[in-house]
Design a protein around this motif. Structure first.
Motif, mmCIF file in Angstrom:
data_model
loop_
_atom_site.group_PDB
_atom_site.id
_atom_site.type_symbol
_atom_site.label_atom_id
_atom_site.label_comp_id
_atom_site.label_asym_id
_atom_site.label_seq_id
_atom_site.Cartn_x
_atom_site.Cartn_y
_atom_site.Cartn_z
ATOM 1 N N VAL A 1 -40.828 -5.174 -36.769
ATOM 2 C CA VAL A 1 -40.122 -4.986 -38.035
ATOM 3 C C VAL A 1 -39.389 -6.266 -38.436
ATOM 4 O O VAL A 1 -39.353 -6.642 -39.613
ATOM 5 N N GLY A 2 -38.824 -6.960 -37.457
ATOM 6 C CA GLY A 2 -38.136 -8.216 -37.752
ATOM 7 C C GLY A 2 -39.071 -9.266 -38.305
ATOM 8 O O GLY A 2 -38.742 -9.976 -39.258
ATOM 9 N N THR A 3 -40.270 -9.369 -37.718
ATOM 10 C CA THR A 3 -41.263 -10.318 -38.215
ATOM 11 C C THR A 3 -41.684 -9.959 -39.635
ATOM 12 O O THR A 3 -41.811 -10.833 -40.504
ATOM 13 N N ALA B 1 -40.788 -3.905 -47.231
ATOM 14 C CA ALA B 1 -41.968 -3.835 -46.369
ATOM 15 C C ALA B 1 -41.560 -3.549 -44.925
ATOM 16 O O ALA B 1 -42.229 -2.777 -44.221
ATOM 17 N N ALA B 2 -40.461 -4.161 -44.492
ATOM 18 C CA ALA B 2 -39.981 -3.937 -43.129
ATOM 19 C C ALA B 2 -39.536 -2.490 -42.943
ATOM 20 O O ALA B 2 -39.817 -1.864 -41.912
ATOM 21 N N HIS C 1 -40.623 3.031 -40.696
ATOM 22 C CA HIS C 1 -40.889 4.465 -40.841
ATOM 23 C C HIS C 1 -42.273 4.835 -40.308
ATOM 24 O O HIS C 1 -42.453 5.920 -39.746
ATOM 25 N N ARG C 2 -43.235 3.927 -40.446
ATOM 26 C CA ARG C 2 -44.569 4.209 -39.912
ATOM 27 C C ARG C 2 -44.570 4.193 -38.383
ATOM 28 O O ARG C 2 -45.281 4.962 -37.746
ATOM 29 N N LEU C 3 -43.773 3.280 -37.820
ATOM 30 C CA LEU C 3 -43.719 3.160 -36.356
ATOM 31 C C LEU C 3 -42.974 4.331 -35.716
ATOM 32 O O LEU C 3 -43.291 4.742 -34.597
#
Length: 374
Positions: free
Chosen positions: A55-57, A66-67, A72-74
């Motif tokens: 998420v940080g990347t 986008a992060a 939320h997907r992860l």
């Protein structure tokens, strides 16, 4: 019937959280928790280390939205349900607690919202870990500058026990999870420097109420060096200790040996065996003793180290065979007389102008109680 929690507001009373060791749910990633945590915190992360890194990347490359979408997907489906169940269980175990993330931002608000949607209304720490960490640093800077008295003395004099008996005694070695010498390692790993300081702040704040009631209040601390194992003392505390009065405990050598035998040979051997089982426990205990001696091999001189290591190995064998620990005195006595005692007396000599009292354990304890209201 599902247990309901009474709704409470979010908080920014950081000093109270630290002083009362309030239960806290830390939703940061494990790597963040390891770097610095609060004394009563439980790490139940919203994202694990790998998820947080991804998420940080994404945030750096594509921005916040986008992060957030990736996060939320992860954390969805069964993963989300498992983590939500763990948060709910922790909330119910600690109904007076709070949750926090790094800065009181997205992660803690997401967890708070998910909990609320599941029927649990649970407050968070405004400003998160960063605010708590700053409060801890500020507390140390203020409280460590108050008057204090140091308890000095050679190894085995009972300094730590004496500090623990004082109402305003601050046991730095317990907070650092280390007894300060090359044999100071315990079965519990030391905390990070930030976590150690957070624990110290909490201990000082918890004792502040007692401090206010004493006629002539002083912190009572053991005379320590700049470091305790891997942890170093905060600058404000080191500076105050450097100019503080010292009460020196002077115990008979035999009494010191008895204390050291019970603490380092009896208690430690039992602790290792309870933790690892009999066979592995003795092996771990032997490694602990050998590593303690090995750490000071250059100061002893390699030839003297080798001789003492051989005596130590024989003593360990007799200890295991007979159940009696006294054989260890064959290497401990020369180590005390040739290394530890001269070293401490040299260090104490540099503080000779600060020494205000000398006596045995009982005399120093009585003097502290009378003079400092401890």
């Amino acid at each position: 019937m599902e247990q309901k929690l009474t709704a409470r507001p979010d908080t920014s009373d950081y000093r109270a959280l630290l002083a009362q060791a309030t239960p806290l749910i830390d939703v940061r990633a494990p790597v963040e928790f390891t770097q610095g945590a609060l004394p009563a915190a439980l790490n139940l992360p919203l994202m694990n280390n790998e998820e947080r890194a991804a998420v940080g990347t994404c945030y750096k490359q594509q921005g916040q939205q986008a992060a957030l979408a990736l996060g939320h997907r992860l954390v969805q489906g069964e993963t989300r349900e498992q983590r939500l169940a763990a948060w709910k269980a922790a909330c119910l175990r600690h109904p007076q607690g709070y949750l926090y993330c790094a800065r009181g931002g997205l992660r803690s608000h997401i967890v708070q919202q998910w909990l609320k949607e599941s029927g649990v209304d649970y407050p968070l720490v405004i400003g998160g870990y960063k605010a708590l960490r700053q409060a801890a640093a500020d507390a140390i800077d203020a409280l460590a500058r108050r008057p204090l008295v140091l308890v000095g003395g050679c190894t085995g004099s009972g300094k730590t026990l004496l500090v623990r008996e004082m109402a305003t005694g601050v046991d730095l070695e317990a907070l650092a999870r280390h007894r300060g010498s090359s044999f100071g390692r315990t079965l519990t790993a030391q905390l990070s420097q930030a976590s150690f300081e957070n624990c110290l702040a909490g201990d000082l704040l918890a004792r502040e109420a007692v401090w206010q009631t004493l006629p002539s209040p002083f912190w009572v601390l053991e005379d320590e060096g700049r470091t305790i194992g891997a942890n170093h003392l905060p600058a404000a505390l080191r500076e105050q200790m450097a100019c503080s009065p010292v009460a020196v405990v002077e115990e008979p050598f035999e009494r010191r040996l008895e204390r050291l035998g019970q603490e380092y040979f009896v208690a430690m051997q039992q602790a290792w065996c309870e933790a690892y089982g009999e066979e592995a426990g003795w092996r771990e205990f032997g490694d602990y003793l050998h590593q303690g001696l090995y750490a000071i091999r250059r100061r002893l001189g390699l030839q003297r180290f080798a001789a003492l290591a051989d005596i130590q190995a024989q003593a360990l064998s007799r200890h295991q065979q007979t159940g009696r620990h006294e054989a260890h005195f064959d290497w401990l006595i020369p180590l005390l007389k040739e290394y530890y005692d001269p070293m401490y007396r040299y260090q104490l000599e540099k503080k000779s102008a600060n020494i205000v009292f000398r006596g045995d354990y009982a005399q120093v304890k009585a003097w502290l109680a009378e003079r400092y209201g401890g």
